[in-house]
Design a protein around this motif. Structure first.
Motif, PDB file in Angstrom:
ATOM      1  N   SER A  53     -27.246  31.334   0.522  1.00 57.73           N
ATOM      2  CA  SER A  53     -26.567  30.085   0.203  1.00 57.73           C
ATOM      3  C   SER A  53     -27.314  28.909   0.836  1.00 57.73           C
ATOM      4  O   SER A  53     -27.553  28.906   2.041  1.00 57.73           O
ATOM      5  N   ILE A 106     -17.295  25.938  -4.275  1.00 60.03           N
ATOM      6  CA  ILE A 106     -17.552  26.517  -5.604  1.00 60.03           C
ATOM      7  C   ILE A 106     -18.136  25.455  -6.535  1.00 60.03           C
ATOM      8  O   ILE A 106     -19.086  25.716  -7.263  1.00 60.03           O
ATOM      9  N   LEU A 117     -21.768  24.980  -5.677  1.00 66.54           N
ATOM     10  CA  LEU A 117     -22.603  26.092  -6.146  1.00 66.54           C
ATOM     11  C   LEU A 117     -22.722  26.083  -7.666  1.00 66.54           C
ATOM     12  O   LEU A 117     -23.786  26.362  -8.215  1.00 66.54           O
ATOM     13  N   LEU A 118     -21.623  25.776  -8.320  1.00 68.28           N
ATOM     14  CA  LEU A 118     -21.606  25.733  -9.783  1.00 68.28           C
ATOM     15  C   LEU A 118     -22.598  24.697 -10.299  1.00 68.28           C
ATOM     16  O   LEU A 118     -23.285  24.907 -11.299  1.00 68.28           O
ATOM     17  N   PRO A 157     -26.114  28.007  -9.541  1.00 73.35           N
ATOM     18  CA  PRO A 157     -25.251  28.892 -10.329  1.00 73.35           C
ATOM     19  C   PRO A 157     -25.706  30.354 -10.327  1.00 73.35           C
ATOM     20  O   PRO A 157     -24.920  31.244 -10.636  1.00 73.35           O
ATOM     21  N   CYS A 174     -21.104  35.283  -5.823  1.00 68.75           N
ATOM     22  CA  CYS A 174     -20.041  34.785  -4.943  1.00 68.75           C
ATOM     23  C   CYS A 174     -19.976  35.600  -3.663  1.00 68.75           C
ATOM     24  O   CYS A 174     -20.162  36.808  -3.674  1.00 68.75           O
ATOM     25  N   SER A 177     -16.715  35.036 -12.763  1.00 73.53           N
ATOM     26  CA  SER A 177     -17.772  34.026 -12.942  1.00 73.53           C
ATOM     27  C   SER A 177     -17.411  32.803 -12.108  1.00 73.53           C
ATOM     28  O   SER A 177     -16.264  32.648 -11.683  1.00 73.53           O
ATOM     29  N   TRP A 178     -18.398  31.904 -11.902  1.00 73.04           N
ATOM     30  CA  TRP A 178     -18.119  30.707 -11.103  1.00 73.04           C
ATOM     31  C   TRP A 178     -17.033  29.841 -11.735  1.00 73.04           C
ATOM     32  O   TRP A 178     -16.177  29.301 -11.057  1.00 73.04           O
ATOM     33  N   SER A 179     -17.091  29.702 -13.076  1.00 70.85           N
ATOM     34  CA  SER A 179     -16.069  28.876 -13.732  1.00 70.85           C
ATOM     35  C   SER A 179     -14.697  29.546 -13.631  1.00 70.85           C
ATOM     36  O   SER A 179     -13.683  28.861 -13.449  1.00 70.85           O
ATOM     37  N   HIS A 198     -13.782  31.381 -11.195  1.00 68.32           N
ATOM     38  CA  HIS A 198     -13.401  31.155  -9.813  1.00 68.32           C
ATOM     39  C   HIS A 198     -12.807  29.776  -9.602  1.00 68.32           C
ATOM     40  O   HIS A 198     -11.838  29.608  -8.867  1.00 68.32           O
TER      41      HIS A 198
END
Lengths: 147, 102
Positions: free
Chosen positions: A42, A91, A94-95, A99, A103, A113-115, A117
């Protein structure tokens, strides 16, 4: 909404957050090596990966325990809201910028998925706000005292 | 009612304990180990190493699968691994992981 229904709704919401924090916190501890690997990738947390890999699950477990104890529930709800807001902004970051990174959340939530989340987190932010408002209602406060 | 309010969160905690203990996370462990590796160069302006351009991209793979172009050592970074492809150059970022050279 009658006091009884409010009380049941409140218990269900609190139990949901207890489950969420306990599950994700314990998953991070049980699979700490994996959690650490993700944190190291990260861009925001890689410098503090070692500390965060302990502090975050411990904070989640403490919040879960504070939510269980009746006298600390209100404080725990504010901590819950703060944590959910922090997670949501993380989030979002990161999105927008990384991307490809998986996670670092615990358990089966990792497969979202990120979306997905982001939607879940926004719902949980709303839920914690709703619970705070619910427990601040004068009628509900009275019912808590008399229960 | 009071008992339910007390018991319900405790049950939730117990379920979480059991569920987290039996959750397998193997799949994601394999997926996230793959990094984008870039060769690092050193010069007077960049004594701590720099990735000068996109041409320094070496390979995308797990660290254990990467065959380093440098002789193995422990002093300087030979390759630096990143979780996503780099878009801005030059960069002195140390990345998520490194493979060393003498």
């Amino acid at each position: 909404m009658t006091n009884k229904i409010k009380s049941i709704v409140s218990s269900v919401i609190i139990s949901l957050f207890v489950f969420l924090f306990a599950y994700t916190g314990l998953s991070k501890i049980f699979h700490r090596n994996l959690f650490l690997i993700i944190l190291r990738q990260s861009p925001l947390l890689n410098s503090y990966a070692g500390i965060v890999s302990w502090v975050l699950p411990v904070a989640e477990l403490c919040t879960a325990l504070l939510l269980i104890i009746k006298n600390t529930q209100r404080l725990a709800l504010y901590i819950t809201l703060a944590l959910m807001l922090i997670f949501t902004f993380y989030i979002l970051y990161l999105l927008l910028f990384v991307p490809a990174l998986p996670c670092s959340c615990g358990g089966v939530l990792q497969s979202l998925s990120w979306s997905g989340h982001l939607i879940l987190n926004l719902f949980l932010v709303f839920l914690s706000l709703f619970e705070i408002l619910l427990t601040n209602l004068p009628v509900y406060k009275y019912s808590l005292k008399t229960n | 009612m009071k008992k339910i309010k007390l018991i319900l969160p405790v049950i939730a905690f117990a379920i979480a304990l059991v569920a987290s203990a039996f959750t397998v996370q193997k799949h994601n462990a394999q997926k996230l180990n793959s990094l984008y590796w870039y060769e690092v160069t050193y010069d007077q302006d960049h004594p701590s190493g720099v990735i000068a351009s996109s041409a320094d991209f070496y390979v995308q793979d797990e660290k254990t699968n990467v065959t380093s172009p440098c002789t193995s050592g422990s002093t300087l970074d030979c390759l630096r691994g990143f979780s996503s492809q780099l878009t801005s150059f030059p960069t002195g970022s140390s990345g998520s992981d490194q493979i060393k050279k003498p």
